[in-house]
Scaffold this active site. Structure first.
Site, PDB file in Angstrom:
ATOM      1  N   SER A   1       0.980  -1.098  -0.071  1.00  0.00           N
ATOM      2  CA  SER A   1       0.028  -0.146   0.001  1.00  0.00           C
ATOM      3  C   SER A   1       0.610   1.314  -0.019  1.00  0.00           C
ATOM      4  O   SER A   1       1.517   1.459  -0.765  1.00  0.00           O
ATOM      5  CB  SER A   1      -0.978   0.020   1.233  1.00  0.00           C
ATOM      6  OG  SER A   1      -2.032   0.887   0.953  1.00  0.00           O
TER       7      SER A   1
ATOM      8  N   ASP B   1      -9.917  -5.414  -4.267  1.00  0.00           N
ATOM      9  CA  ASP B   1      -9.172  -4.426  -3.458  1.00  0.00           C
ATOM     10  C   ASP B   1      -9.939  -3.114  -3.041  1.00  0.00           C
ATOM     11  O   ASP B   1     -10.217  -2.378  -4.071  1.00  0.00           O
ATOM     12  CB  ASP B   1      -7.847  -4.046  -3.715  1.00  0.00           C
ATOM     13  CG  ASP B   1      -7.041  -3.287  -2.703  1.00  0.00           C
ATOM     14  OD1 ASP B   1      -7.743  -2.387  -1.875  1.00  0.00           O
ATOM     15  OD2 ASP B   1      -5.819  -3.454  -2.642  1.00  0.00           O
TER      16      ASP B   1
ATOM     17  N   HIS C   1      -7.399  -6.022   0.326  1.00  0.00           N
ATOM     18  CA  HIS C   1      -6.303  -5.160   0.204  1.00  0.00           C
ATOM     19  C   HIS C   1      -5.441  -5.784   1.280  1.00  0.00           C
ATOM     20  O   HIS C   1      -4.096  -5.911   0.934  1.00  0.00           O
ATOM     21  CB  HIS C   1      -6.800  -3.685   0.853  1.00  0.00           C
ATOM     22  CG  HIS C   1      -5.700  -2.580   0.802  1.00  0.00           C
ATOM     23  ND1 HIS C   1      -4.974  -2.323  -0.238  1.00  0.00           N
ATOM     24  CD2 HIS C   1      -5.097  -2.010   1.957  1.00  0.00           C
ATOM     25  CE1 HIS C   1      -3.928  -1.367  -0.074  1.00  0.00           C
ATOM     26  NE2 HIS C   1      -4.149  -1.446   1.160  1.00  0.00           N
TER      27      HIS C   1
END
Length: 273
Positions: free
Chosen positions: A95, A224, A253
């Site tokens: 991320s 996600d 995610h």
């Protein structure tokens, strides 16, 4: 408790276990090095040296008023890599941490780095702009800012649900995982976490990606809900010369936890290849 002190006096906490080829982990927002526990133990057991740090203003690192921006995150990571004299390393970023890895490679080059893995990563650009019509509107990130500022404790409890895909039919919800997400988030400082929202949403990593000259693996779940794959890895993989994309069907995610065994195996296979 291991730390380095950066040039601006910030203490960066890190864990350093095992021996062998180093693997360096960069965590997502608003988490800490603890998000990589399972990967560090798994790769450590397979003969690798594993290092994970808490980004400034996150986890156990100094909560700074200034310097909470992507260039400084990358520079902090560079200071850690140089302090530990890491070479032939593999970088793994999730991320926001994927952005940190991209910015490190764009800013500091790959002299000490052999490979990179970007997982559910924010590059090239999360924000919707005229040049990036597939991005998310600024109102989404303003909502994250407001939720974090008004009551980040409750916001982090709630955010863990879509983060791990626990709002999907048939999902096996782990209250322990939600508690861990909340705890990691609450360890960090509010000012730095608010600053970081702008960094993960509005930073354009396009030029950084183009500079990456090492084998790079993108891993992304196609469900996600935090960093939609279409505006992220599906574009980013076309910008990195030596890159491949592995898609996790239905993947959330936080797939390093929700699909831990598969992810660990894929990570090990890429490092060994």
């Amino acid at each position: 408790m291991s730390t380095i002190t950066t040039k601006d006096g910030t203490q960066i906490f890190y864990r350093d276990f095992g021996s062998g080829q180093p693997v360096i982990f960069s965590h997502g927002w608003p988490l800490s090095a603890d998000a990589w526990d399972a990967q560090m133990v798994f790769l450590g057991q397979h003969g690798y040296r594993v290092i994970a740090h808490d980004r400034r203003s996150h986890g156990r690192s100094t909560q700074t008023w200034d310097g909470n921006h992507m260039d400084q995150y990358a520079d902090d990571l560079a200071e850690l890599i140089e302090a530990l004299d890491l070479r032939d390393a593999v970088m793994v970023g999730h991320s926001t941490g994927g952005g940190e890895v991209a910015r490190y490679l764009g800013r500091h080059g790959s002299g000490r780095i052999a490979k990179a893995v970007l997982v559910g990563a924010v590059p090239p650009l999360m924000l919707k702009t005229p040049g990036n019509p597939g991005g998310l509107p600024i109102e989404v990130f303003d909502g994250i800012r407001k939720g974090t500022f008004d009551n980040r404790s409750q916001f982090y409890k709630d955010l863990a649900v879509p983060f791990y895909g626990y709002n999907r039919p048939g999902a096996a919800v782990s209250e322990g995982a939600r508690d861990s997400f909340w705890l990691q988030g609450m360890l960090g400082g509010l000012k730095g976490q608010l600053d970081c929202i702008k960094q993960f949403s509005e930073t354009d990593f396009t030029e950084d990606l183009k500079k990456i000259d090492i084998p790079t693996l993108f891993i992304h779940g196609d469900d996600d809900q935090i960093v939609p794959i279409a505006a992220a890895s599906e574009i980013a993989v076309t910008l990195v010369p030596h890159a491949t994309l592995t898609v996790y069907p239905g993947g959330a995610h936080g797939l390093s936890l929700t699909e831990q065994d598969k992810f660990n195996a894929d990570l090990l296979a890429f490092i060994k290849a």
